[in-house]
Design an enzyme around this catalytic site. Structure first.
Site, PDB file in Angstrom:
ATOM      1  N   ASP A   1      45.034 -95.300 -68.446  1.00 44.85           N
ATOM      2  CA  ASP A   1      45.879 -94.693 -69.466  1.00 44.85           C
ATOM      3  C   ASP A   1      46.454 -95.771 -70.375  1.00 44.85           C
ATOM      4  O   ASP A   1      46.560 -96.949 -69.983  1.00 44.85           O
ATOM      5  CB  ASP A   1      47.014 -93.902 -68.807  1.00 44.85           C
ATOM      6  CG  ASP A   1      46.511 -92.631 -68.147  1.00 44.85           C
ATOM      7  OD1 ASP A   1      45.402 -92.182 -68.503  1.00 44.85           O
ATOM      8  OD2 ASP A   1      47.220 -92.093 -67.278  1.00 44.85           O
ATOM      9  N   ASP A   2      46.885 -95.344 -71.565  1.00 43.73           N
ATOM     10  CA  ASP A   2      47.420 -96.331 -72.499  1.00 43.73           C
ATOM     11  C   ASP A   2      48.805 -96.824 -72.091  1.00 43.73           C
ATOM     12  O   ASP A   2      49.295 -97.808 -72.655  1.00 43.73           O
ATOM     13  CB  ASP A   2      47.464 -95.758 -73.921  1.00 43.73           C
ATOM     14  CG  ASP A   2      48.273 -94.468 -73.999  1.00 43.73           C
ATOM     15  OD1 ASP A   2      48.797 -94.044 -72.956  1.00 43.73           O
ATOM     16  OD2 ASP A   2      48.367 -93.883 -75.092  1.00 43.73           O
TER      17      ASP A   2
ATOM     18  N   ARG B   1      37.644 -88.418 -71.944  1.00 46.60           N
ATOM     19  CA  ARG B   1      37.822 -89.621 -71.112  1.00 46.60           C
ATOM     20  C   ARG B   1      36.553 -89.946 -70.336  1.00 46.60           C
ATOM     21  O   ARG B   1      36.264 -91.117 -70.068  1.00 46.60           O
ATOM     22  CB  ARG B   1      38.981 -89.404 -70.147  1.00 46.60           C
ATOM     23  CG  ARG B   1      39.237 -90.549 -69.187  1.00 46.60           C
ATOM     24  CD  ARG B   1      40.140 -90.129 -68.046  1.00 46.60           C
ATOM     25  NE  ARG B   1      41.440 -89.731 -68.490  1.00 46.60           N
ATOM     26  CZ  ARG B   1      42.472 -90.574 -68.647  1.00 46.60           C
ATOM     27  NH1 ARG B   1      42.315 -91.859 -68.388  1.00 46.60           N
ATOM     28  NH2 ARG B   1      43.647 -90.123 -69.033  1.00 46.60           N
TER      29      ARG B   1
ATOM     30  N   ASP C   1      41.560 -85.430 -64.142  1.00 47.63           N
ATOM     31  CA  ASP C   1      41.456 -86.364 -63.023  1.00 47.63           C
ATOM     32  C   ASP C   1      41.170 -85.630 -61.720  1.00 47.63           C
ATOM     33  O   ASP C   1      40.405 -86.111 -60.877  1.00 47.63           O
ATOM     34  CB  ASP C   1      42.738 -87.191 -62.905  1.00 47.63           C
ATOM     35  CG  ASP C   1      43.996 -86.334 -63.006  1.00 47.63           C
ATOM     36  OD1 ASP C   1      43.866 -85.098 -63.140  1.00 47.63           O
ATOM     37  OD2 ASP C   1      45.105 -86.888 -62.957  1.00 47.63           O
TER      38      ASP C   1
END
Length: 921
Positions: free
Chosen positions: A746-747, A730, A835
């Site tokens: 995010d998707d 990412r 994250d």
């Protein structure tokens, strides 16, 4: 009689002979026959008639049919019947024609209605295109006037200078000690656009190569193979490097032999200009065998220097190479908190005067030194430190005699005691570590002092150097006063008071800065070699090579599916979020300060925490770009800022404004085999203003379906294939990302366009921070004495999840190439916590918390398949991640904040006469 009989019959058949039953019987017979007759007529006669008629109609001869159906001509044989038939046929034809015309007219009306709607849309699109073209023309005119006012024509790179193989011989200075860059370095070999090529000799090709320490030689060769500046073409090299130490004493060559071998190097060119002789030290034993060798104009990098030998601004004091072939274990490094440890300060050492040393054998340099040596303060230091220890005012530990045999050292130098592990255990318990410089002030630095400095920084003991004449490693580019205390020896009686007067915040800042210096410039052989090259490159003002970007391997995909518009995404009322660009996407301006940065901002680069600037030599958050300039006064051709430009509601909504008015962002979306969810998320980006492109990181080894039709959202969609399934992908700095602003999403994230645009505007005013939507925080678990990850609703936060957040591309480089590898390995192990790792990194570098925008706490799309975060083990893994990251960094870098940015006037139309607009609270 008849009447009488009838009467009798009605009365029951009594009368005239008494025969009533006869009459009753005859009456019943008549009724029965009557009923039977009616039944036959009503039932059997129709059946017989039907059979008869059917039999006649089935006859072969049509002419014999009596009751069968007849043709129209037969029915119309009668004249009036024929007239009626003609009228019926004519009316039917006319009705059919009218119906056909009606349908044709309805079809034409529908087509015309479609044309009308298309024309209306075309008119609206033309108006939008015209408005955007006007904006583009206005921006172009503004840029043109800006360039004309600056009078800054575009320059081409100069032709690269290629020096001759046989360089002209320059006159030597009166003494090698007087060598500086201006009289001992050939700048013609190092043009600004050369890229700083470095040629490294192979030590095995020369006799002294067999005397080198095997570990140092192996580590040096491994570092050279991966360095971006090293070249195999010696004819274009700017600097030539030769490794001569550390040498093993039993096979050490004589000084005259080593001098002859150096002068015989193929590119020495009589005086050794542009050469660097590196003498690395892995142990505290000093080997300053270069002091009596004629090195000409060659630079020297080593850990021990005499005052008569050291040439400031030309030679380099390097740190010892302790971790030669191994990476430091971050888990063994003690935490930086608590700030104060068991001992206020500690010192262990023994002073040996009669130790054999190579510096003592030859007196050529000592004879050149004029004047007498200053007074030796070591006796006063011993007395004072013992008095502090005996006073019991503080816990201190000072030992001036080693329990075991001390390490070898130079005369008047304090030798190290014990083994390295024992010394580190004591330093882990010490807030400060005393480093007493040699009593002979003519020895400006020694390997023993650099070893003490290395060990103190490694375990977080703040170095206290007694002796201001010392030349610490890389002292011309590092502000050592930010990580260490350098105190003159005469102030030894004031040391205790001085150490006690430092606040805890300052102690933590110094310890953190020392940890940064150790990790960046001391810890590994690669760091040491890269730092030495960076110092030379900075001195001659050559910009650093750009850090590498991750090459994106694109997955071919079909596009063309017209993307719809989600009403939830685009329902902004009359709010103008910004123009949907009609021109091709444009990249962020390239950084333009590389040439001046090397000369102007040396200390800021080398001493700030944002990373090893010899690898990535600029801070991207405050660039000075031509497009940012705002001119005042009429002489420039621009309106003054106070004359009404900006400040109105329309300007706020329709233009980004700010210091970089022309800027876009890139969406980076990580996905794994969720094609339907991904397509829906991409479609929601249709029509988003200031969007440069979308980079889809395909994290699955299985390629997308061949028949998958990707949406056309008006900007390029780049599908990138990864080598492995890793959440670290990412944050890779993909070469397809052309903007500074990255929106990591995010998707399955569900954000409205106005929310994204508001977050983008906030990030532009805080470019060095993470700006996003979902907030989280860390908490201290008192019973278990550990950190916890918490996602409950709170008024306080310390993290913003990168599933929907803006950050600078600069952090992608640091995350992928600079951040400790142990953190990325933890992310791969748990498939989690990337994250959290990014929040740790940014908070560690900036010492600022992230910024949360809007009040939303979740952002998942309704009805989407469950993600990894719904797993029961998700939170347990994140607890472990936080505690592991704290061990790696040595402290908790996350900072709490109750600050949140909400939109107040973002959706409010303001009159043009209102010049002030507060948009954040």
């Amino acid at each position: 009689e008849l009447m009488t009989g009838y009467t009798m019959l009605r009365n029951g058949g009594v009368g005239n002979g008494g025969q009533p039953w006869v009459l009753r019987w005859s009456s019943r017979i008549r009724l029965t026959w009557l009923s039977f007759t009616l039944f036959i007529i009503l039932v059997f006669f129709p059946l017989i008639a039907h059979y008869y008629l059917t039999t006649i109609d089935d006859a072969d001869d049509a002419g014999k049919r009596i009751f069968g159906p007849r043709t129209g001509n037969e029915l119309c044989e009668v004249k009036h019947v024929q007239d009626l038939c003609r009228i019926r046929e004519s009316v039917s034809e006319e009705l059919l024609q009218l119906e056909a015309k009606r349908q044709e007219l309805n079809s034409e009306i529908a087509k015309l209605n479609l044309k009308i709607e298309a024309c209306k849309k075309s008119i609206e699109n033309a108006k939008q295109d015209l408005l955007q073209l006007k904006n583009v023309i206005s921006q172009t005119e503004h840029s043109y006037k800006e360039l004309m006012a600056q009078n800054q024509p575009k320059l081409s790179l100069p032709i690269r200078l290629l020096p001759d193989k046989d360089d002209a011989t320059f006159p030597l200075p009166k003494s090698n000690r007087n060598c500086r860059l201006h009289n001992c370095f050939d700048y013609s070999r190092c043009p600004l656009t050369s890229g700083f090529p470095v040629y490294v000799y192979n030590s095995d090709d020369y006799p002294f190569g067999s005397s080198l320490d095997p570990l140092i030689k192996q580590a040096f060769e491994a570092t050279v193979r991966t360095n971006v500046y090293v070249t195999e073409n010696a004819n274009i090299a700017c600097v030539y490097i030769i490794l001569v130490g550390e040498m093993q004493e039993p096979v050490m060559p004589k000084p005259t032999e080593l001098e002859q071998q150096l002068h015989s190097l193929p590119y020495w060119r009589t005086d050794g200009h542009n050469h660097l002789i590196i003498n690395l030290s892995r142990k505290s034993e000093t080997q300053n065998f270069i002091y009596n060798i004629s090195t000409g104009r060659a630079m020297i990098a080593q850990s021990t220097f005499y005052d008569a030998q050291y040439r400031p601004g030309f030679d380099i004091v390097v740190s010892p190479l302790v971790h030669a072939m191994s990476e430091p274990n971050f888990l063994e490094i003690p935490p930086q908190v608590p700030v104060k440890r068991k001992y206020l300060f500690s010192f262990q050492g023994e002073k040996i005067e009669s130790l054999r040393s190579s510096l003592q054998e030859v007196r050529s340099f000592e004879e050149e030194i004029e004047g007498n040596a200053p007074a030796d303060y070591d006796d006063r230091i011993i007395t004072t430190l013992k008095a502090v220890q005996d006073s019991k005012l503080d816990f201190v530990l000072v030992e001036f005699t080693c329990k075991n045999q001390p390490k070898a050292s130079l005369p008047t130098e304090w030798a190290l005691c014990g083994e390295r592990d024992d010394r580190l255990e004591l330093l882990k318990l010490s807030t400060f570590a005393l480093i007493i410089t040699p009593g002979d002030t003519r020895l400006v630095i020694s390997a023993g002092c650099t070893m003490r400095l290395f060990e103190a920084l490694e375990v977080g003991a703040i170095p206290v150097v007694l002796g201001e004449q010392v030349q610490l490693p890389y002292n011309d580019v590092i502000r050592w006063n930010e990580a260490a205390l350098i105190i003159p020896k005469p102030r030894i009686t004031e040391v205790h008071f001085l150490l006690r007067s430092i606040s805890d915040n300052d102690l933590l800042a110094m310890r953190r800065q020392g940890r940064f210096l150790w990790e960046t410039y001391f810890s590994t052989s690669d760091n040491v070699f890269s730092t030495v090259l960076a110092i030379i490159r900075t001195r001659i003002q050559i910009p650093a090579a750009p850090i590498r970007e991750e090459p994106a391997v694109e997955i071919p995909h079909r596009s063309g599916k017209a993307a719809g518009t989600d009403p939830n995404m685009a329902d902004n009322g009359d709010l103008d979020l910004g123009p949907v660009e009609t021109e091709p996407p444009y990249a962020s301006p390239k950084y333009l300060r590389n040439f001046t940065l090397t000369a102007m901002d040396i200390y800021r680069n080398w001493n700030s925490a944002p990373g090893p600037f010899h690898l990535f030599p600029y801070t991207p958050f405050d660039p000075v770009l031509p497009s940012e300039a705002k001119f005042l006064g009429s002489g420039t051709g621009f309106r003054p800022i106070g004359g009404g430009a900006g400040g109105s509601g329309k300007e706020f909504q329709a233009a980004l404004g700010g210091n970089v008015p022309r800027e876009q962002f890139t969406v980076v979306m990580l996905t794994y085999e969720r094609e339907e969810v991904l397509m829906n998320s991409l479609e929601r980006l249709n029509g988003l203003p200031y969007l440069n492109k979308v980079v889809v990181v395909w994290n699955s080894p299985k390629l997308p379906s061949e028949d998958l039709l990707w949406p056309d959202i008006g900007v390029p969609i780049m599908v990138v294939r990864t080598e492995k399934n890793s959440l670290n992908n990412r944050f890779l700095p993909w070469d397809q990302i052309d903007t500074e602003a990255i929106l990591s999403i995010d998707d399955d994230a569900h954000l409205r366009h106005d929310e994204i645009m508001f977050g983008f505007r906030v990030w532009r005013e805080a470019r060095d921070r993470i700006v996003g939507f979902p907030g989280r925080y860390h908490a201290w678990d008192i019973p278990h004495q550990s950190w916890l990850y918490n996602s409950n609703y709170s008024c306080e936060l310390s993290m913003v999840l990168t599933g929907a957040a803006f950050f600078h591309k600069y952090y992608a480089y640091l995350y992928s190439y600079v951040m400790p590898q142990a953190i990325r390995d933890m992310v791969d192990e748990y498939i989690n916590c990337e994250d959290i790792a990014m929040n740790f990194l940014v908070s560690h570098l900036t010492r600022k918390p992230p910024i949360k925008v809007t009040s939303r706490w979740t952002f998942r799309c309704p009805g989407c398949p469950q993600a990894l975060s719904h797993d029961d083990s998700h939170f347990h893994e994140r607890h472990k991640c936080i505690n592991f990251f704290v061990k790696v960094y040595g402290y908790m870098p996350l900072l709490y904040t109750q600050f949140r940015v909400d939109s107040v006037l973002f959706k409010t139309r303001l009159p043009h006469d209102k010049t002030k607009c507060f948009k954040f609270i």
